[in-house]
Write an enzyme that holds these catalytic residues in place. Structure first.
Site, PDB file in Angstrom:
ATOM      1  N   GLU A  43      52.479  86.204  28.715  1.00  0.00           N
ATOM      2  CA  GLU A  43      53.579  85.256  28.538  1.00  0.00           C
ATOM      3  C   GLU A  43      53.050  83.908  28.046  1.00  0.00           C
ATOM      4  OE1 GLU A  43      57.063  85.797  31.557  1.00  0.00           O
ATOM      5  OE2 GLU A  43      55.178  85.914  32.671  1.00  0.00           O
TER       6      GLU A  43
ATOM      7  N   TYR B  26      72.344  61.879  23.567  1.00  0.00           N
ATOM      8  CA  TYR B  26      71.997  63.275  23.827  1.00  0.00           C
ATOM      9  C   TYR B  26      71.109  63.864  22.736  1.00  0.00           C
ATOM     10  CZ  TYR B  26      76.393  63.919  21.199  1.00  0.00           C
ATOM     11  OH  TYR B  26      77.404  63.862  20.274  1.00  0.00           O
TER      12      TYR B  26
ATOM     13  N   GLU C 217      61.119  77.578  38.078  1.00  0.00           N
ATOM     14  CA  GLU C 217      61.476  76.531  39.034  1.00  0.00           C
ATOM     15  C   GLU C 217      60.750  75.225  38.690  1.00  0.00           C
ATOM     16  OE1 GLU C 217      62.111  80.452  41.155  1.00  0.00           O
ATOM     17  OE2 GLU C 217      60.634  79.653  39.753  1.00  0.00           O
TER      18      GLU C 217
ATOM     19  N   LYS D 192      65.919  82.648  30.880  1.00  0.00           N
ATOM     20  CA  LYS D 192      64.721  83.343  30.407  1.00  0.00           C
ATOM     21  C   LYS D 192      65.142  84.778  30.056  1.00  0.00           C
ATOM     22  CE  LYS D 192      59.907  84.221  31.687  1.00  0.00           C
ATOM     23  NZ  LYS D 192      58.882  84.084  32.728  1.00  0.00           N
TER      24      LYS D 192
END
Length: 124
Positions: free
Chosen positions: A22, A54, A74, A99
């Site tokens: 990954e 933004y 997290e 994900k």
């Protein structure tokens, strides 16, 4: 009472995950932001300086996702929330990290983490 500003579906390419492949190959992450802000000053002035830009925020979020790999979504979610809270006008930030290509041996559509963080202490 605060208003909510949302930017949804920010697509980024990052190298986060527990597995070596990954970090080596990377994958798509999709970020949703919902920010608690008071839009009254910007509505009255019609001036970008009186609200959260933004466009700039999205660039900062993309940089936070696309650099410095971490193991867990997290950790990534907290990093993004911290970026959002750098602007003193943001009272709270709800960050969703998608994900969709997580390495799971099953058919699934998405892995999603949503966190909400509030500004701590006095506002600038």
């Amino acid at each position: 009472m605060t208003d909510e500003l949302a930017v949804l579906g920010i697509e980024c390419y990052g190298h986060h995950g527990v597995f070596d492949f990954e970090k080596r190959v990377g994958q798509v992450f999709v970020i949703d932001l919902v920010l608690g802000i008071d839009t009254t000053p910007a509505a009255a002035s019609d001036d970008l300086r009186d609200t959260v830009d933004y466009g700039s925020l999205v660039a900062q979020v993309k940089a936070a996702v696309e650099n410095d790999p971490v193991d867990l979504i997290e950790t990534l979610g907290q990093r993004i929330a911290d970026v959002c809270l750098l602007d003193s006008r943001v009272e709270w930030a709800r960050v969703t990290v998608h994900k969709p290509d997580a390495p799971i041996e099953a058919t699934f559509s998405d892995v999603v983490l949503t966190i909400t963080r509030k500004r701590e202490g006095p506002r600038d």
